[in-house]
Design an enzyme around this catalytic site. Structure first.
Site, PDB file in Angstrom:
ATOM      1  N   ASP A  15      99.295  52.276 -36.179  1.00 37.95           N
ATOM      2  CA  ASP A  15     100.226  52.976 -35.283  1.00 37.95           C
ATOM      3  C   ASP A  15     101.248  53.831 -36.026  1.00 37.95           C
ATOM      4  OD1 ASP A  15      98.924  51.706 -33.167  1.00 37.95           O
ATOM      5  OD2 ASP A  15     100.290  49.998 -33.219  1.00 37.95           O
ATOM      6  N   LYS A  18      98.766  58.469 -36.781  1.00 34.91           N
ATOM      7  CA  LYS A  18      97.582  59.145 -37.340  1.00 34.91           C
ATOM      8  C   LYS A  18      97.027  60.192 -36.375  1.00 34.91           C
ATOM      9  CE  LYS A  18      95.707  55.085 -37.694  1.00 34.91           C
ATOM     10  NZ  LYS A  18      96.839  54.164 -37.463  1.00 34.91           N
ATOM     11  N   GLY A  42      94.404  52.990 -30.907  1.00 36.56           N
ATOM     12  CA  GLY A  42      95.020  53.769 -29.838  1.00 36.56           C
ATOM     13  C   GLY A  42      95.772  54.892 -30.511  1.00 36.56           C
ATOM     14  N   HIS A  43      95.231  56.102 -30.486  1.00 37.05           N
ATOM     15  CA  HIS A  43      95.824  57.243 -31.189  1.00 37.05           C
ATOM     16  C   HIS A  43      96.420  58.197 -30.157  1.00 37.05           C
ATOM     17  CE1 HIS A  43      93.084  56.490 -34.942  1.00 37.05           C
ATOM     18  NE2 HIS A  43      93.841  55.473 -34.612  1.00 37.05           N
ATOM     19  N   GLN A 224      93.587  51.929 -37.663  1.00 37.47           N
ATOM     20  CA  GLN A 224      94.364  50.816 -38.207  1.00 37.47           C
ATOM     21  C   GLN A 224      95.147  51.264 -39.458  1.00 37.47           C
ATOM     22  OE1 GLN A 224      90.747  49.904 -37.263  1.00 37.47           O
ATOM     23  NE2 GLN A 224      91.816  49.930 -35.343  1.00 37.47           N
TER      24      GLN A 224
HETATM   25  P1  GDP Z   1      98.240  55.930 -34.432  1.00 42.45           P
HETATM   26  O1  GDP Z   1      97.515  54.742 -33.922  1.00 42.45           O
HETATM   27  O2  GDP Z   1      98.483  55.873 -35.901  1.00 42.45           O
HETATM   28  O3  GDP Z   1      97.621  57.239 -34.008  1.00 42.45           O
HETATM   29  O4  GDP Z   1      99.696  55.889 -33.752  1.00 42.45           O
HETATM   30  P2  GDP Z   1     100.021  55.525 -32.204  1.00 42.45           P
HETATM   31  O5  GDP Z   1      99.655  56.669 -31.358  1.00 42.45           O
HETATM   32  O6  GDP Z   1      99.475  54.189 -31.835  1.00 42.45           O
HETATM   33  O7  GDP Z   1     101.592  55.326 -32.301  1.00 42.45           O
HETATM   34  C1  GDP Z   1     102.445  56.333 -32.703  1.00 42.45           C
HETATM   35  C2  GDP Z   1     103.433  56.621 -31.551  1.00 42.45           C
HETATM   36  O8  GDP Z   1     104.519  57.372 -32.040  1.00 42.45           O
HETATM   37  C3  GDP Z   1     102.831  57.446 -30.421  1.00 42.45           C
HETATM   38  O9  GDP Z   1     103.416  57.059 -29.211  1.00 42.45           O
HETATM   39  C4  GDP Z   1     103.225  58.866 -30.803  1.00 42.45           C
HETATM   40  O10 GDP Z   1     103.329  59.730 -29.662  1.00 42.45           O
HETATM   41  C5  GDP Z   1     104.582  58.635 -31.394  1.00 42.45           C
HETATM   42  N1  GDP Z   1     104.991  59.575 -32.453  1.00 42.45           N
HETATM   43  C6  GDP Z   1     104.239  60.149 -33.420  1.00 42.45           C
HETATM   44  N2  GDP Z   1     105.028  60.860 -34.262  1.00 42.45           N
HETATM   45  C7  GDP Z   1     106.283  60.695 -33.832  1.00 42.45           C
HETATM   46  C8  GDP Z   1     107.551  61.159 -34.306  1.00 42.45           C
HETATM   47  O11 GDP Z   1     107.677  61.819 -35.323  1.00 42.45           O
HETATM   48  N3  GDP Z   1     108.659  60.759 -33.593  1.00 42.45           N
HETATM   49  C9  GDP Z   1     108.577  60.000 -32.477  1.00 42.45           C
HETATM   50  N4  GDP Z   1     109.699  59.672 -31.858  1.00 42.45           N
HETATM   51  N5  GDP Z   1     107.394  59.549 -32.009  1.00 42.45           N
HETATM   52  C10 GDP Z   1     106.272  59.885 -32.674  1.00 42.45           C
HETATM   53  P1  IMO Z   2      95.541  52.107 -34.661  1.00 41.67           P
HETATM   54  O1  IMO Z   2      94.288  52.828 -35.079  1.00 41.67           O
HETATM   55  C1  IMO Z   2      97.890  48.431 -34.768  1.00 41.67           C
HETATM   56  C2  IMO Z   2      95.626  44.658 -35.103  1.00 41.67           C
HETATM   57  C3  IMO Z   2      95.651  43.697 -33.920  1.00 41.67           C
HETATM   58  C4  IMO Z   2      95.516  42.382 -34.651  1.00 41.67           C
HETATM   59  C5  IMO Z   2      94.529  42.732 -35.793  1.00 41.67           C
HETATM   60  C6  IMO Z   2      93.080  42.403 -35.498  1.00 41.67           C
HETATM   61  O2  IMO Z   2      96.024  52.494 -33.307  1.00 41.67           O
HETATM   62  O3  IMO Z   2      96.573  52.174 -35.714  1.00 41.67           O
HETATM   63  P2  IMO Z   2      91.236  43.480 -33.928  1.00 41.67           P
HETATM   64  O4  IMO Z   2      91.213  43.708 -32.445  1.00 41.67           O
HETATM   65  O5  IMO Z   2      91.066  44.716 -34.738  1.00 41.67           O
HETATM   66  O6  IMO Z   2      90.286  42.399 -34.355  1.00 41.67           O
HETATM   67  O7  IMO Z   2      92.710  42.914 -34.226  1.00 41.67           O
HETATM   68  O8  IMO Z   2      94.654  44.122 -35.985  1.00 41.67           O
HETATM   69  N1  IMO Z   2      95.199  46.039 -34.775  1.00 41.67           N
HETATM   70  C7  IMO Z   2      96.024  47.095 -34.722  1.00 41.67           C
HETATM   71  N2  IMO Z   2      97.366  47.180 -34.840  1.00 41.67           N
HETATM   72  N3  IMO Z   2      97.163  49.544 -34.601  1.00 41.67           N
HETATM   73  C8  IMO Z   2      95.815  49.481 -34.506  1.00 41.67           C
HETATM   74  O9  IMO Z   2      95.024  50.585 -34.483  1.00 41.67           O
HETATM   75  C9  IMO Z   2      95.179  48.214 -34.519  1.00 41.67           C
HETATM   76  N4  IMO Z   2      93.902  47.798 -34.431  1.00 41.67           N
HETATM   77  C10 IMO Z   2      93.933  46.471 -34.615  1.00 41.67           C
HETATM   78  O10 IMO Z   2      96.884  43.795 -33.223  1.00 41.67           O
HETATM   79  O11 IMO Z   2      96.730  42.016 -35.246  1.00 41.67           O
HETATM   80 MG    MG Z   3      97.763  53.208 -32.494  1.00 39.93          MG
END
Ligand code: GDP
Ligand code: IMO
Ligand code: MG
Length: 424
Positions: A15, A18, A42-43, A224
């Protein structure tokens, strides 16, 4: 920019942002490819006032007519994929032609999700806190040579599916996990299989290497983060794939000598979802403020993300194991109101010694912090490095020195536009 394969990875516990960066960088590439993980990811992307959350589909899907590939290292749930793809098509983003899926990607069956739940229940208080998407059991089947692959849907599929399901049901009985009804889920899953047939099912390793021979460029999108890598993460509280750079080679079939830039994505602080050690975790009001300001709730499960300060010991390790060449710092704006920003530069171990190297076990380490002044002004409207507050520039310089790696992009908000390229 690139003439070979660049890899983009999360360096913390996922999270990091990416999805946003892949979307921003896609115009510089011809192809975007996912190489591991599945719908546990979840991207999130935001542009033109719209927000999208992608799980299995690469984040390059929105930027023009680029080829997007789901590689062999990915695990795919046909029912969830169908929902995700249909939503995108409904919102005006066609993907049939531009999305290619490896025949070697493994299928997540409904019974894999039951096994995920059953294993978690059996672990009791030691449970991993998985996303419940069947990731572990699907990769287990792959490695134990029992998996079902996308290419299997092309021939005699019903029979293969039944055999795999029967084997899973025996395992579920052994785990005393028998209260379930798969009728509806299975119906939709089979509908997902039919839906999948409408896509280009490809030998993606051939396709990618062909693109490389033609001189086209590829961006690999990690899911991840390094601390969730099955080999190098905080085992056993990890996911079941290799999230590090090497995962791009095995998850797509490209040689290591083809890898160019390795982008490491970091938050200006740190978060984690699920169970397991997190040395810099904050249990106080400061952690709660990070969660509130950063909207730190999981994109897949809605769970609260645990929040804490940036951990440079873990980051040095992540940079080392992947050969990271550039860092990209996200969510800088979340720290806008903090008077002091802390960075963990070393761990104190249980025996009283201090280390800057990431140890085997991080359960009982105490972070050693360096405190830096916060910038205490909003960053979200800034568009150029020239307008950075001095305290932000100092924080960036401090991180670059500690991590011995340049930070080339700073993100100051979730929108595609809130991205600042630094000119070094
Ligand atoms: P990923 O899994 O690495 O793609 O990241 P996620 O989407 O799960 O989580 C990142 C969260 O931060 C999302 O809700 C994005 O919309 C948000 N986000 C990304 N860059 C920024 C930033 O620079 N500032 C803020 N406030 N939110 C951001
Ligand atoms: P993105 O790509 C954050 C965590 C789960 C749990 C562990 C194992 O959005 O960054 P799994 O279902 O993969 O067997 O769970 O990994 N986990 C993540 N945490 N971002 C993710 O993906 C994750 N994918 C798995 O919360 O601790
Ligand atoms: Mg994510």
């Amino acid at each position: 920019m690139a003439n070979k394969v660049d890899v983009l990875l999360g360096l913390q516990w996922g999270d990091e942002g990416k999805g946003k960066v892949v979307d921003v960088l896609t115009p510089l590439y011809d192809v975007v490819a996912r190489f591991q993980g599945g719908p546990n990811a979840g991207h999130t992307l935001e542009f033109e006032g719209q927000k999208y959350v992608l799980r299995s589909i690469p984040s390059g899907i929105f930027q023009g007519n680029k080829v997007n590939i789901i590689g062999n290292g990915v695990v795919l749930a046909p029912d969830l994929f169908m929902d995700e793809a249909r939503d995108l098509e409904r919102s005006g983003h066609p993907l049939r032609e531009r999305l290619h899926i490896s025949k070697k990607a493994h299928l997540i069956m409904p019974t894999h999700r039951l096994l995920d739940a059953a294993y978690e229940a059996a672990k009791g208080k030691n449970r991993v806190g998985t996303t419940g998407k069947g990731i572990g059991p699907t990769y287990t089947d792959k490695v134990s040579r029992n998996g079902l692959r996308v290419g299997d849907i092309l021939d005699n599929f019903e029979q293969k599916y039944a055999a795999h399901k029967a084997r899973h049901e025996t395992m579920l009985r052994a785990l005393n996990y028998t209260c379930y009804d798969l009728t509806e889920v299975e119906k939709k899953w089979m509908e997902g299989i039919e839906y999948l047939r409408q896509f280009h099912l490809v030998d993606s390793e051939h396709e990618i290497n062909h693109y490389l021979t033609e001189g086209r460029s590829i961006l690999c999108e990690g899911a991840q983060g390094t601390m969730l890598d099955v080999d190098f993460g905080s085992y056993p509280f990890v996911t079941s794939s290799n999230t590090i750079c090497a995962g791009a080679c095995t998850g797509l079939g490209v040689g290591p000598n083809k890898i160019g830039e390795v982008f490491g994505i970091i938050k200006a602080y740190c978060t984690r979802v699920g169970a397991g050690p997190f040395p810099t975790e904050l249990f106080d009001e400061t952690g709660q403020r990070m969660r509130d300001i950063g909207h730190e709730y999981g994109a897949v499960t809605g769970r609260e993300r645990r929040c804490g300060w940036i951990d440079l010991v873990a980051l040095r390790y992540a940079i080392m194991v992947s050969g990271v060449t550039q860092l990209i710092m996200m969510k800088s704006d979340v720290l806008d109101t903090f008077p002091v920003i802390r960075a963990c530069t070393a761990y104190r171990l249980a025996n009283g010694t201090t280390t800057r190297d990431f140890p085997f076990d991080i359960t009982n380490v105490t972070p050693v912090y360096t405190d830096l002044p916060g910038w205490q002004q909003p960053l979200t409207q800034i568009t150029s490095e020239a307008d950075f507050p001095a305290a932000l520039s100092d924080y960036i310089r401090f991180l670059e020195h500690e991590l011995q790696t340049p930070i080339t992009i700073i993100s100051v908000g979730p929108d595609r536009e809130q991205t600042i390229f630094r000119h070094q």
